[in-house]
Design an enzyme around this catalytic site. Sequence first.
Site, mmCIF file in Angstrom:
data_model
loop_
_atom_site.group_PDB
_atom_site.id
_atom_site.type_symbol
_atom_site.label_atom_id
_atom_site.label_comp_id
_atom_site.label_asym_id
_atom_site.label_seq_id
_atom_site.Cartn_x
_atom_site.Cartn_y
_atom_site.Cartn_z
ATOM 1 N N GLU A 129 -2.798 -7.042 7.964
ATOM 2 C CA GLU A 129 -1.309 -6.929 8.233
ATOM 3 C C GLU A 129 -1.081 -7.683 9.254
ATOM 4 O O GLU A 129 -2.719 -7.910 10.328
ATOM 5 C CB GLU A 129 -0.944 -5.390 8.719
ATOM 6 C CG GLU A 129 -0.113 -4.801 8.976
ATOM 7 C CD GLU A 129 0.708 -4.989 8.085
ATOM 8 O OE1 GLU A 129 1.988 -5.899 8.083
ATOM 9 O OE2 GLU A 129 1.887 -4.134 8.094
ATOM 10 N N HIS A 172 0.557 -1.082 0.607
ATOM 11 C CA HIS A 172 0.136 0.320 0.250
ATOM 12 C C HIS A 172 0.739 1.187 -0.332
ATOM 13 O O HIS A 172 2.109 0.795 0.313
ATOM 14 C CB HIS A 172 -0.922 0.074 1.287
ATOM 15 C CG HIS A 172 -0.109 -0.330 2.475
ATOM 16 N ND1 HIS A 172 0.743 1.386 3.073
ATOM 17 C CD2 HIS A 172 0.637 -1.301 3.164
ATOM 18 C CE1 HIS A 172 1.333 1.045 4.074
ATOM 19 N NE2 HIS A 172 0.670 -0.821 4.670
#
Length: 313
Positions: free
Chosen positions: A122, A34
């Site tokens: 994550e 990201h």
Amino acid sequence: MMRSNGKHENGRVKSEDRIGSRKWVPKRIILVRHGESFANADVKVFSTTPNHMIKLSPKGIAQARNCGHLIKQLVSQEDDEDWKVFFYVSPTARTVESLREMGLAFPKRRVVGVKEEHALREQHFGNYNDPPAIYRIKDERTTYGRFFYRVPGGEAGCEVYDRISSFVEGLKRDIDANKFGRGVDDDDDPAIPSESSLNLVIVSHGFTARVFLMKWFNWTVEQFEKLNRMKSSEFQVLQLGKGGGEYSLAIHHDDAKLMEWGLSAEMIEDQKRRAAGGELEHKYCQWDTHRFLHLFRDSSDSEDDDDEQNARS
């Protein structure tokens, strides 16, 4: 009702009939980290905002948008007029926003599908953490080893590996089942890509991407510990080798980039073997075999006699 010419009454051919028994193998699997988040820019954000709700910074928005254009340039090269993309995205705000910005580069007719995949999230670092705690955890993790270290109140790296393993095995089953050969085009006709034009784009996180590579290429824990994280909105391309080759990082990326990401000379050579396919020998589980082979006794011409003698004694 099926007509004699293989078409249905509405004049269309079902996607199952058009696909037949052909397997639509993705040409590329592209791992994307990201864009820069507000927490990447200021670690104090972790103490006030839930991790999964942290958004992209203005810089991260620009990075993700540029990343989309770079990936589009890559997948549309070589005069491939029939290229398609399928996106997987982690369910966090920063990854979904990255996908939104990247998506500006892709016309809808090129998109076979999008799937939010929770396994790509994550590594869980607990709930709210103040900066001193974050720094202490990262220092401890580096010393202890990223793979086995358990974040207090969160996940160990090996637990991330378990869920990514499930995702990878499911991905391989989806490829085998031709699930990527179906999609929705602007006119609701199945968006079936050509054999070499489908690209899977996985928008996730730095640690998650490293674990994905570890699982895909059967790397050891020792090799994993030496890997380096991608930069914000950087991407890694696993491209299918020609002539029976496997997926490899060495087709799109040069040795310098692979070394920057922490691959050893031996790992880089393995990537080149995978890309070459039948041209060079590739051995299954070669890393583990090399590490543990010394535990076994040396071979000899009389080993069968030795076995019989040991059995009698």
